[in-house]
Design a protein around this motif. Structure first.
Motif, PDB file in Angstrom:
ATOM      1  N   SER A 134      14.152 -11.009   7.533  1.00 21.16           N
ATOM      2  CA  SER A 134      13.147 -11.766   8.272  1.00 21.16           C
ATOM      3  C   SER A 134      11.811 -11.022   8.253  1.00 21.16           C
ATOM      4  O   SER A 134      11.769  -9.791   8.286  1.00 21.16           O
ATOM      5  N   PRO A 135      10.696 -11.742   8.202  1.00 19.78           N
ATOM      6  CA  PRO A 135       9.372 -11.110   8.068  1.00 19.78           C
ATOM      7  C   PRO A 135       9.041 -10.115   9.166  1.00 19.78           C
ATOM      8  O   PRO A 135       8.324  -9.138   8.917  1.00 19.78           O
ATOM      9  N   ASN A 136       9.548 -10.330  10.372  1.00 21.57           N
ATOM     10  CA  ASN A 136       9.192  -9.452  11.493  1.00 21.57           C
ATOM     11  C   ASN A 136      10.046  -8.195  11.572  1.00 21.57           C
ATOM     12  O   ASN A 136       9.652  -7.225  12.232  1.00 21.57           O
ATOM     13  N   ASN A 137      11.212  -8.196  10.934  1.00 19.29           N
ATOM     14  CA  ASN A 137      12.142  -7.086  11.109  1.00 19.29           C
ATOM     15  C   ASN A 137      12.558  -6.379   9.827  1.00 19.29           C
ATOM     16  O   ASN A 137      13.093  -5.265   9.889  1.00 19.29           O
ATOM     17  N   THR A 138      12.329  -6.976   8.678  1.00 22.72           N
ATOM     18  CA  THR A 138      12.874  -6.422   7.443  1.00 22.72           C
ATOM     19  C   THR A 138      12.331  -5.037   7.125  1.00 22.72           C
ATOM     20  O   THR A 138      11.174  -4.717   7.408  1.00 22.72           O
ATOM     21  N   GLN A 139      13.211  -4.216   6.540  1.00 22.32           N
ATOM     22  CA  GLN A 139      12.822  -2.904   6.027  1.00 22.32           C
ATOM     23  C   GLN A 139      12.815  -2.889   4.503  1.00 22.32           C
ATOM     24  O   GLN A 139      12.594  -1.849   3.887  1.00 22.32           O
ATOM     25  N   HIS A 140      13.065  -4.043   3.898  1.00 23.62           N
ATOM     26  CA  HIS A 140      13.046  -4.159   2.443  1.00 23.62           C
ATOM     27  C   HIS A 140      11.618  -4.217   1.935  1.00 23.62           C
ATOM     28  O   HIS A 140      10.718  -4.742   2.594  1.00 23.62           O
ATOM     29  N   LEU A 141      11.417  -3.683   0.743  1.00 23.33           N
ATOM     30  CA  LEU A 141      10.133  -3.784   0.059  1.00 23.33           C
ATOM     31  C   LEU A 141      10.414  -4.290  -1.355  1.00 23.33           C
ATOM     32  O   LEU A 141      11.115  -3.634  -2.125  1.00 23.33           O
ATOM     33  N   VAL A 142       9.886  -5.453  -1.676  1.00 26.69           N
ATOM     34  CA  VAL A 142      10.138  -6.088  -2.966  1.00 26.69           C
ATOM     35  C   VAL A 142       8.893  -5.954  -3.833  1.00 26.69           C
ATOM     36  O   VAL A 142       7.809  -6.372  -3.448  1.00 26.69           O
ATOM     37  N   GLU A 143       9.085  -5.345  -5.002  1.00 27.21           N
ATOM     38  CA  GLU A 143       7.969  -5.113  -5.910  1.00 27.21           C
ATOM     39  C   GLU A 143       8.183  -5.868  -7.221  1.00 27.21           C
ATOM     40  O   GLU A 143       9.263  -5.832  -7.802  1.00 27.21           O
ATOM     41  N   LEU A 153       4.073   5.273 -26.147  1.00 27.14           N
ATOM     42  CA  LEU A 153       3.430   4.930 -24.879  1.00 27.14           C
ATOM     43  C   LEU A 153       4.357   4.111 -23.985  1.00 27.14           C
ATOM     44  O   LEU A 153       5.008   3.175 -24.445  1.00 27.14           O
ATOM     45  N   GLU A 154       4.401   4.482 -22.693  1.00 25.42           N
ATOM     46  CA  GLU A 154       5.055   3.686 -21.664  1.00 25.42           C
ATOM     47  C   GLU A 154       4.052   3.448 -20.539  1.00 25.42           C
ATOM     48  O   GLU A 154       3.327   4.364 -20.157  1.00 25.42           O
ATOM     49  N   ALA A 155       4.023   2.224 -20.020  1.00 26.75           N
ATOM     50  CA  ALA A 155       3.084   1.902 -18.943  1.00 26.75           C
ATOM     51  C   ALA A 155       3.721   0.911 -17.980  1.00 26.75           C
ATOM     52  O   ALA A 155       4.513   0.054 -18.388  1.00 26.75           O
ATOM     53  N   ILE A 156       3.398   1.053 -16.697  1.00 26.17           N
ATOM     54  CA  ILE A 156       3.882   0.115 -15.689  1.00 26.17           C
ATOM     55  C   ILE A 156       2.760  -0.247 -14.738  1.00 26.17           C
ATOM     56  O   ILE A 156       1.852   0.544 -14.478  1.00 26.17           O
ATOM     57  N   VAL A 157       2.827  -1.474 -14.216  1.00 27.10           N
ATOM     58  CA  VAL A 157       1.932  -1.944 -13.157  1.00 27.10           C
ATOM     59  C   VAL A 157       2.810  -2.627 -12.119  1.00 27.10           C
ATOM     60  O   VAL A 157       3.566  -3.553 -12.458  1.00 27.10           O
ATOM     61  N   GLY A 158       2.742  -2.188 -10.865  1.00 23.43           N
ATOM     62  CA  GLY A 158       3.610  -2.735  -9.830  1.00 23.43           C
ATOM     63  C   GLY A 158       2.855  -3.128  -8.579  1.00 23.43           C
ATOM     64  O   GLY A 158       1.901  -2.450  -8.172  1.00 23.43           O
ATOM     65  N   TYR A 159       3.293  -4.240  -7.969  1.00 22.33           N
ATOM     66  CA  TYR A 159       2.670  -4.721  -6.727  1.00 22.33           C
ATOM     67  C   TYR A 159       3.752  -5.251  -5.790  1.00 22.33           C
ATOM     68  O   TYR A 159       4.658  -5.989  -6.213  1.00 22.33           O
ATOM     69  N   VAL A 160       3.674  -4.891  -4.522  1.00 20.53           N
ATOM     70  CA  VAL A 160       4.645  -5.334  -3.519  1.00 20.53           C
ATOM     71  C   VAL A 160       4.357  -6.791  -3.153  1.00 20.53           C
ATOM     72  O   VAL A 160       3.273  -7.110  -2.673  1.00 20.53           O
ATOM     73  N   VAL A 161       5.345  -7.653  -3.382  1.00 23.82           N
ATOM     74  CA  VAL A 161       5.156  -9.076  -3.138  1.00 23.82           C
ATOM     75  C   VAL A 161       5.832  -9.541  -1.845  1.00 23.82           C
ATOM     76  O   VAL A 161       5.584 -10.660  -1.393  1.00 23.82           O
ATOM     77  N   TYR A 162       6.704  -8.719  -1.266  1.00 21.40           N
ATOM     78  CA  TYR A 162       7.303  -9.080   0.015  1.00 21.40           C
ATOM     79  C   TYR A 162       7.691  -7.826   0.774  1.00 21.40           C
ATOM     80  O   TYR A 162       8.272  -6.895   0.220  1.00 21.40           O
ATOM     81  N   SER A 163       7.355  -7.812   2.068  1.00 24.09           N
ATOM     82  CA  SER A 163       7.709  -6.691   2.942  1.00 24.09           C
ATOM     83  C   SER A 163       7.564  -7.154   4.383  1.00 24.09           C
ATOM     84  O   SER A 163       7.312  -8.342   4.649  1.00 24.09           O
ATOM     85  N   ASN A 164       7.694  -6.222   5.313  1.00 21.96           N
ATOM     86  CA  ASN A 164       7.535  -6.545   6.728  1.00 21.96           C
ATOM     87  C   ASN A 164       6.139  -7.092   7.007  1.00 21.96           C
ATOM     88  O   ASN A 164       5.159  -6.667   6.395  1.00 21.96           O
ATOM     89  N   ARG A 165       6.051  -8.027   7.923  1.00 22.76           N
ATOM     90  CA  ARG A 165       4.769  -8.650   8.253  1.00 22.76           C
ATOM     91  C   ARG A 165       3.735  -7.629   8.732  1.00 22.76           C
ATOM     92  O   ARG A 165       2.528  -7.820   8.581  1.00 22.76           O
ATOM     93  N   ALA A 166       4.193  -6.521   9.292  1.00 26.48           N
ATOM     94  CA  ALA A 166       3.268  -5.491   9.769  1.00 26.48           C
ATOM     95  C   ALA A 166       2.631  -4.697   8.633  1.00 26.48           C
ATOM     96  O   ALA A 166       1.678  -3.950   8.845  1.00 26.48           O
ATOM     97  N   ASP A 167       3.151  -4.861   7.439  1.00 26.14           N
ATOM     98  CA  ASP A 167       2.634  -4.133   6.278  1.00 26.14           C
ATOM     99  C   ASP A 167       1.330  -4.769   5.813  1.00 26.14           C
ATOM    100  O   ASP A 167       1.312  -5.850   5.235  1.00 26.14           O
ATOM    101  N   ASN A 168       0.224  -4.101   6.067  1.00 27.05           N
ATOM    102  CA  ASN A 168      -1.082  -4.631   5.646  1.00 27.05           C
ATOM    103  C   ASN A 168      -1.636  -3.870   4.443  1.00 27.05           C
ATOM    104  O   ASN A 168      -2.817  -3.949   4.135  1.00 27.05           O
ATOM    105  N   SER A 169      -0.791  -3.094   3.760  1.00 27.88           N
ATOM    106  CA  SER A 169      -1.238  -2.374   2.566  1.00 27.88           C
ATOM    107  C   SER A 169      -1.205  -3.315   1.367  1.00 27.88           C
ATOM    108  O   SER A 169      -0.424  -4.265   1.315  1.00 27.88           O
ATOM    109  N   ASN A 170      -2.062  -3.057   0.398  1.00 28.05           N
ATOM    110  CA  ASN A 170      -2.125  -3.944  -0.776  1.00 28.05           C
ATOM    111  C   ASN A 170      -2.374  -3.174  -2.069  1.00 28.05           C
ATOM    112  O   ASN A 170      -2.975  -3.701  -3.006  1.00 28.05           O
ATOM    113  N   GLY A 171      -1.944  -1.927  -2.129  1.00 31.54           N
ATOM    114  CA  GLY A 171      -2.183  -1.114  -3.305  1.00 31.54           C
ATOM    115  C   GLY A 171      -1.377  -1.569  -4.516  1.00 31.54           C
ATOM    116  O   GLY A 171      -0.255  -2.063  -4.398  1.00 31.54           O
ATOM    117  N   VAL A 172      -1.971  -1.409  -5.683  1.00 28.30           N
ATOM    118  CA  VAL A 172      -1.309  -1.663  -6.959  1.00 28.30           C
ATOM    119  C   VAL A 172      -1.024  -0.304  -7.604  1.00 28.30           C
ATOM    120  O   VAL A 172      -1.920   0.533  -7.715  1.00 28.30           O
TER     121      VAL A 172
END
Length: 255
Positions: A134-143, A153-172
């Protein structure tokens, strides 16, 4: 997981997750629609295992202990589905040294699109609400992560698309490894802004690494040995919940 100074509300990321999964499905379907005949010989199940003197991930130390990890996965043609578990060898769950990662991926030529579901276990077992998404309680972070791999060469780009509603971070998170030869490679990682998943309160260069590689013959089997000297210029912006040193030396192998 909470970081000091972060707001306690955030726009629900569920729409982003649904959107990403829809794109994932559309892209996968477009690549596979010409191969409608199923072939069971393309299905495989495998297990990987590895160990490291320290679990250094994105420039931070998880668990302050040597660690082991296992990867149990199945693949069919270009699709893969698996579970990876990481834990400390001293049995402690401090500094989030134990985590579980479920993932699904699709590979096309040199590119891979992967969705990872991370769960970092708290030291107190009763605080681990693994089945609560649930958005208010989850401890999962989906990237959602895009990977590219070539001979050098190896390269990755990752962004969190789902996490707790309190998570206001948006780093890539962006990372690249240049393979200069079979014996040496160079890794650089960068975070554009704060990110709960990577345990940073601000963006910056998180990894500058030099890696030495060699193969050891053990019981008639070749084991890849890697020695890494890792610097983290952004260590002061890391959460105090994990180890945040400016430099590390790590030995690791994969069985």
């Amino acid at each position: 997981m909470t970081f000091s100074g972060m707001r306690t509300s955030k726009i629900n990321k569920m729409k982003k997750l649904i959107f990403s999964l829809c794109i994932f499905a559309l892209v996968s379907n477009s690549f596979s629609q010409s191969e409608v005949v199923s072939d069971s010989s393309n299905f495989s199940i495998d297990v990987d295992f590895g160990a490291a003197s320290r679990n250094i991930w994105r420039g931070l130390d998880y668990g302050a202990s040597p660690s082991i990890w296992g990867d149990f996965y199945g693949s069919f043609k270009n699709f893969s589905l698996g579970a990876m578990g990481t834990t400390t060898t001293n049995g402690s769950k401090l500094q989030y040294g134990t985590w579980l990662e479920l993932y699904a991926g699709y590979e096309f030529k040199n590119f891979s699109l992967i969705v990872d579901d991370y769960f970092f276990f708290n030291a107190v077992d009763s605080a681990n609400n693994y089945f609560d998404y649930s958005p208010n309680n989850t401890q999962h972070l989906v990237e959602a992560r895009l990977e590219y791999e070539h001979d050098f060469l190896e390269a990755i780009v990752g962004y969190v698309v789902y996490s707790n509603r309190a998570d206001n971070s948006n780093g890539v998170y962006i990372e690249a490894t240049y393979k200069a030869s079979d014996k040496i490679s160079f890794t650089a990682g960068y975070l554009t802004a704060s990110q709960w998943l990577s345990f940073y309160e601000a963006g910056g260069i998180t990894t500058l690494g030099v890696n030495g590689h060699r193969k050891l013959n053990v019981l008639k089997r070749e084991l890849p040995l890697k020695a890494s000297l890792i610097f983290n210029p952004n260590y002061k912006s890391a959460s105090p919940l994990v180890g945040n040193n400016p430099a590390y030396f790590v030995l690791s192998t994969k069985f």
